[in-house]
Design a protein around this motif. Structure first.
Motif, PDB file in Angstrom:
ATOM      1  N   GLY A  89     -16.968  -0.391  -0.016  1.00 14.94           N
ATOM      2  CA  GLY A  89     -15.961  -1.429   0.006  1.00 14.94           C
ATOM      3  C   GLY A  89     -14.575  -1.015  -0.440  1.00 14.94           C
ATOM      4  N   CYS A  90     -14.351   0.264  -0.724  1.00 12.33           N
ATOM      5  CA  CYS A  90     -13.012   0.661  -1.149  1.00 12.33           C
ATOM      6  C   CYS A  90     -12.165   0.995   0.080  1.00 12.33           C
ATOM      7  CB  CYS A  90     -13.065   1.849  -2.103  1.00 12.33           C
ATOM      8  SG  CYS A  90     -13.812   3.324  -1.424  1.00 12.33           S
ATOM      9  N   ASP A  91     -10.864   0.879  -0.086  1.00  9.98           N
ATOM     10  CA  ASP A  91      -9.963   1.217   1.006  1.00  9.98           C
ATOM     11  C   ASP A  91      -9.972   2.726   1.230  1.00  9.98           C
ATOM     12  OD1 ASP A  91      -9.265  -1.443   1.250  1.00  9.98           O
ATOM     13  OD2 ASP A  91      -7.404  -1.241   0.111  1.00  9.98           O
ATOM     14  N   ILE A  92      -9.869   3.105   2.483  1.00 11.70           N
ATOM     15  CA  ILE A  92      -9.804   4.517   2.861  1.00 11.70           C
ATOM     16  C   ILE A  92      -8.589   4.671   3.768  1.00 11.70           C
ATOM     17  CG2 ILE A  92     -10.942   6.403   4.103  1.00 11.70           C
ATOM     18  CD1 ILE A  92     -13.626   4.984   3.466  1.00 11.70           C
ATOM     19  N   VAL A  93      -7.660   5.506   3.367  1.00  6.35           N
ATOM     20  CA  VAL A  93      -6.451   5.723   4.146  1.00  6.35           C
ATOM     21  C   VAL A  93      -6.560   7.090   4.812  1.00  6.35           C
ATOM     22  CG1 VAL A  93      -3.941   5.949   4.073  1.00  6.35           C
ATOM     23  CG2 VAL A  93      -5.096   4.281   2.600  1.00  6.35           C
ATOM     24  N   GLY A  94      -6.551   7.073   6.142  1.00 11.00           N
ATOM     25  CA  GLY A  94      -6.639   8.307   6.910  1.00 11.00           C
ATOM     26  C   GLY A  94      -5.257   8.857   7.189  1.00 11.00           C
ATOM     27  N   LEU A  95      -5.066  10.132   6.896  1.00 11.78           N
ATOM     28  CA  LEU A  95      -3.791  10.798   7.129  1.00 11.78           C
ATOM     29  C   LEU A  95      -3.954  11.847   8.216  1.00 11.78           C
ATOM     30  CD1 LEU A  95      -2.783  11.377   3.398  1.00 11.78           C
ATOM     31  CD2 LEU A  95      -2.082   9.497   4.893  1.00 11.78           C
ATOM     32  N   GLY A  96      -3.044  11.872   9.165  1.00  9.46           N
ATOM     33  CA  GLY A  96      -3.067  12.873  10.209  1.00  9.46           C
ATOM     34  C   GLY A  96      -3.398  12.283  11.567  1.00  9.46           C
ATOM     35  N   VAL A  97      -3.300  13.141  12.564  1.00  8.09           N
ATOM     36  CA  VAL A  97      -3.561  12.762  13.949  1.00  8.09           C
ATOM     37  C   VAL A  97      -4.994  12.258  14.074  1.00  8.09           C
ATOM     38  CG1 VAL A  97      -3.700  13.647  16.311  1.00  8.09           C
ATOM     39  CG2 VAL A  97      -1.871  14.414  14.804  1.00  8.09           C
ATOM     40  N   SER A  98      -5.166  11.111  14.700  1.00 10.19           N
ATOM     41  CA  SER A  98      -6.470  10.517  15.011  1.00 10.19           C
ATOM     42  C   SER A  98      -7.233   9.998  13.803  1.00 10.19           C
ATOM     43  CB  SER A  98      -7.337  11.517  15.792  1.00 10.19           C
ATOM     44  OG  SER A  98      -8.477  10.895  16.294  1.00 10.19           O
ATOM     45  N   ALA A  99      -6.642  10.071  12.618  1.00  3.71           N
ATOM     46  CA  ALA A  99      -7.329   9.643  11.398  1.00  3.71           C
ATOM     47  C   ALA A  99      -7.608   8.145  11.444  1.00  3.71           C
ATOM     48  CB  ALA A  99      -6.486   9.983  10.175  1.00  3.71           C
ATOM     49  N   ILE A 100      -8.729   7.767  10.841  1.00  9.84           N
ATOM     50  CA  ILE A 100      -9.142   6.365  10.800  1.00  9.84           C
ATOM     51  C   ILE A 100      -9.012   5.866   9.366  1.00  9.84           C
ATOM     52  CG2 ILE A 100     -11.075   4.784  11.151  1.00  9.84           C
ATOM     53  CD1 ILE A 100     -12.115   6.740  13.277  1.00  9.84           C
ATOM     54  N   SER A 101      -8.506   4.658   9.237  1.00 12.02           N
ATOM     55  CA  SER A 101      -8.363   4.011   7.932  1.00 12.02           C
ATOM     56  C   SER A 101      -9.195   2.736   7.901  1.00 12.02           C
ATOM     57  CB  SER A 101      -6.902   3.634   7.671  1.00 12.02           C
ATOM     58  OG  SER A 101      -6.078   4.772   7.616  1.00 12.02           O
ATOM     59  N   ARG A 102      -9.667   2.403   6.713  1.00 10.28           N
ATOM     60  CA  ARG A 102     -10.330   1.118   6.476  1.00 10.28           C
ATOM     61  C   ARG A 102      -9.613   0.477   5.303  1.00 10.28           C
ATOM     62  NH1 ARG A 102     -16.392  -0.054   4.058  1.00 10.28           N
ATOM     63  NH2 ARG A 102     -15.932  -2.196   3.487  1.00 10.28           N
ATOM     64  N   ILE A 103      -8.932  -0.619   5.578  1.00 11.55           N
ATOM     65  CA  ILE A 103      -8.216  -1.328   4.533  1.00 11.55           C
ATOM     66  C   ILE A 103      -8.664  -2.780   4.597  1.00 11.55           C
ATOM     67  CG2 ILE A 103      -5.956  -2.028   3.657  1.00 11.55           C
ATOM     68  CD1 ILE A 103      -4.878   0.606   4.879  1.00 11.55           C
ATOM     69  N   SER A 106     -10.376  -4.460   7.803  1.00 12.65           N
ATOM     70  CA  SER A 106      -9.775  -3.978   9.046  1.00 12.65           C
ATOM     71  C   SER A 106      -9.966  -2.472   9.161  1.00 12.65           C
ATOM     72  CB  SER A 106      -8.279  -4.306   9.088  1.00 12.65           C
ATOM     73  OG  SER A 106      -7.571  -3.506   8.161  1.00 12.65           O
ATOM     74  N   TYR A 107      -9.917  -2.012  10.402  1.00 10.91           N
ATOM     75  CA  TYR A 107      -9.949  -0.584  10.706  1.00 10.91           C
ATOM     76  C   TYR A 107      -8.734  -0.285  11.568  1.00 10.91           C
ATOM     77  CZ  TYR A 107     -14.868  -0.514   9.276  1.00 10.91           C
ATOM     78  OH  TYR A 107     -16.035  -0.615   8.565  1.00 10.91           O
ATOM     79  N   SER A 108      -8.160   0.885  11.398  1.00  6.56           N
ATOM     80  CA  SER A 108      -7.065   1.316  12.263  1.00  6.56           C
ATOM     81  C   SER A 108      -7.194   2.810  12.503  1.00  6.56           C
ATOM     82  CB  SER A 108      -5.709   0.988  11.642  1.00  6.56           C
ATOM     83  OG  SER A 108      -5.566   1.644  10.396  1.00  6.56           O
ATOM     84  N   GLN A 109      -6.630   3.238  13.622  1.00  6.34           N
ATOM     85  CA  GLN A 109      -6.671   4.655  13.962  1.00  6.34           C
ATOM     86  C   GLN A 109      -5.264   5.119  14.312  1.00  6.34           C
ATOM     87  OE1 GLN A 109      -9.044   5.837  17.390  1.00  6.34           O
ATOM     88  NE2 GLN A 109      -9.235   7.910  16.584  1.00  6.34           N
TER      89      GLN A 109
END
Length: 191
Positions: free
Chosen positions: A52-66, A69-72
């Motif tokens: 359940g913690c936020d995950i911030v993806g850095l870089g090309v094609s990285a996926i985040s979960r905030i 929500s999910y974003s790429q």
């Protein structure tokens, strides 16, 4: 599947515990302890002790979960840098999870991390009748039960030892974004 079985046997003999899919850990590792305590979590990056913690993806094609929500990020270097050069986040697509998404995510997490799901308790948590809400899922799982991957009864769904190696395919039955498609007939395509 034979290679995974060989790896499972060799790593188990060397003192590692099978966490799931392609994850192994020593018995004193935090992943193994979380699995034993029933607090193991799974996200798009793998198994984790921190759910359940936020995950911030850095870089090309990285996926985040905030939050829910999910974003790429942009999948191409040109688009990625163009967004950054323009002072924008390089997010190319995203989705805000609805109630159904959250329910399905929890069911998938429960089966992939713990290998079983209590239908009554799950239904109570989400104020739903499990067998009604997941009627199509249970139909897809029936074929997997015949293959010896899961065991189902009126109270629970349990992943068998054989099914643990194919937990991703079992989880696919709960994925609403597959358009109701049956999981691959040949399980090796998904491994």
């Amino acid at each position: 599947l034979g290679l995974l079985r060989t790896a499972l046997e060799m790593l188990t003999a060397a003192g590692y515990i099978y966490i799931g899919m392609d994850h192994f850990a020593r018995a004193d590792d935090e992943l193994a302890r979380a699995q034993q305590a029933g607090s193991l979590q799974r996200n798009f990056q793998g198994y984790s002790t921190h759910g359940g913690c936020d995950i911030v993806g850095l870089g090309v094609s990285a996926i985040s979960r905030i939050g829910d929500s999910y974003s790429q990020n942009a999948r191409d270097l040109v688009g990625y840098y163009a967004a950054l050069d323009g002072g924008r986040l390089p997010v190319a697509r995203g989705i805000a999870l609805g109630e159904d998404d959250l329910i399905r995510r929890e069911a998938i997490n429960q089966l992939m991390c713990h290998g079983w799901l209590d239908k009554a308790a799950f239904g109570e948590r989400h104020r739903l009748l499990f067998d009604v809400y997941f009627a199509e899922v249970l139909e897809r799982l029936a074929a997997m039960e015949q293959d010896g991957l899961v065991r189902m009864d009126p109270h629970q769904i349990r992943v068998t030892p054989r099914g643990r190696m194919l937990s991703r395919i079992i989880a696919m039955c709960f994925d609403a974004y597959l358009g109701g498609a049956q999981p691959a007939q040949r399980y090796s395509r998904t491994i």
